[in-house]
Design a protein around this motif. Structure first.
Motif, short mmCIF file in Angstrom:
data_model
loop_
_atom_site.label_atom_id
_atom_site.label_comp_id
_atom_site.label_asym_id
_atom_site.label_seq_id
_atom_site.Cartn_x
_atom_site.Cartn_y
_atom_site.Cartn_z
N ARG A 57 0.84 -1.20 0.00
CA ARG A 57 0.00 0.00 0.00
C ARG A 57 0.88 1.26 0.00
O ARG A 57 0.65 2.19 -0.76
CB ARG A 57 -0.91 -0.03 1.23
N ASP A 69 -6.55 10.43 1.04
CA ASP A 69 -6.23 9.17 1.72
C ASP A 69 -7.08 9.15 2.98
O ASP A 69 -6.67 9.66 4.02
CB ASP A 69 -4.73 9.12 2.03
N GLN A 113 1.16 4.09 -2.89
CA GLN A 113 0.97 5.52 -2.59
C GLN A 113 2.12 6.35 -3.13
O GLN A 113 1.92 7.34 -3.83
CB GLN A 113 0.96 5.71 -1.06
N SER A 121 -6.44 8.77 -5.06
CA SER A 121 -7.22 8.41 -3.87
C SER A 121 -7.04 6.95 -3.50
O SER A 121 -6.82 6.10 -4.36
CB SER A 121 -8.71 8.72 -4.11
N ASP A 122 -7.18 6.72 -2.20
CA ASP A 122 -7.13 5.33 -1.72
C ASP A 122 -8.46 4.63 -2.01
O ASP A 122 -8.49 3.41 -2.15
CB ASP A 122 -6.78 5.27 -0.23
N GLN A 123 -9.55 5.40 -2.09
CA GLN A 123 -10.88 4.83 -2.39
C GLN A 123 -11.21 5.08 -3.85
O GLN A 123 -10.77 6.08 -4.43
CB GLN A 123 -11.96 5.49 -1.52
N HIS A 179 -4.78 14.76 -3.15
CA HIS A 179 -4.50 13.40 -2.68
C HIS A 179 -5.47 13.14 -1.54
O HIS A 179 -5.44 13.82 -0.51
CB HIS A 179 -3.05 13.27 -2.18
N ARG A 210 -5.59 -0.92 -6.12
CA ARG A 210 -4.92 -0.57 -4.85
C ARG A 210 -4.94 0.94 -4.59
O ARG A 210 -5.11 1.39 -3.46
CB ARG A 210 -3.49 -1.09 -4.84
N TYR A 211 -4.74 1.72 -5.65
CA TYR A 211 -4.76 3.17 -5.54
C TYR A 211 -5.35 3.70 -6.85
O TYR A 211 -5.27 3.00 -7.86
CB TYR A 211 -3.34 3.70 -5.30
#
Ligand code: SAM
Length: 165
Positions: free
Chosen positions: A10, A103, A14, A135-137, A101, A157-158
């Motif tokens: 992760r 997160d 990122q 974004s993480d989502q 960004h 994943r990202y």
């Protein structure tokens, strides 16, 4: 995959996405700011500062618990819930932000998805044409174009989006 491997992947994803986004900003105006949505302990904020030394970075976080070296000054901190702060930021920065960004995740997948749906429209409205959302989502917004992840990063994943010009 062990939890350790998962965390390492992760963080690598990122970093690779932040590095790739910095390259994508090269033709956007130098005065266009960057938003860090979710300060956490400040790791990615610190990386963005290193990658983009000339750009102003504004941070969104409800409770600052970052490493003391990674706390923005008051003028660059929107302290409070995203759902209160992003509408305020929109009044000032609508269509002017080069990179966001976001997160925002916790361990609760359903809550993460709800929060992503609640803020994605604000993030899209903040971006300038050609601006980038990492974004993480999974997130989308009007005019969003999906960009492929950098080499070595799994697609789910990202997430990288660009606002159409
Ligand atoms: N990128 C950070 C780093 O590298 O250290 C980690 C960010 S952490 C995964 C997510 C952060 O978002 C947490 O610090 C949490 O307090 C914040 N957050 C989550 N939901 C929020 C909300 N609705 N409003 C404000 N902050 C929120």
């Amino acid at each position: 995959m062990s939890r350790l491997d998962s965390v390492i992947r992760r963080l690598e994803a990122q970093r690779a996405c932040l590095d790739a986004a910095a390259g994508l900003l090269k033709d956007l105006p130098a005065e266009a700011p960057v938003f860090e949505v979710g300060l956490g302990n400040g790791r990615t904020y610190d990386h963005l500062r290193e990658l983009l030394p000339g750009r102003e970075i504004f941070v969104f976080e409800r409770e600052v618990r970052a490493h003391p070296d990674c706390v923005p000054d008051e003028a660059h901190l929107f302290l409070g819930d995203f759902l209160d702060c992003l509408p305020r930021a929109l009044e000032r920065f609508s269509g002017r932000v080069a990179l966001i960004h976001a997160d925002i995740g916790s361990g609760d997948e359903a809550a993460n998805a709800r929060l992503a749906r609640a803020i994605e429209g604000f993030l899209g409205a903040l971006l300038m044409p050609g601006g980038i959302l990492i974004s993480d989502q999974q997130m989308s917004f009007q005019g969003a174009e999906s960009l492929p992840p950098p080499d070595g990063v799994q697609a789910d994943r990202y997430h990288l989006r660009r606002k159409s010009r």
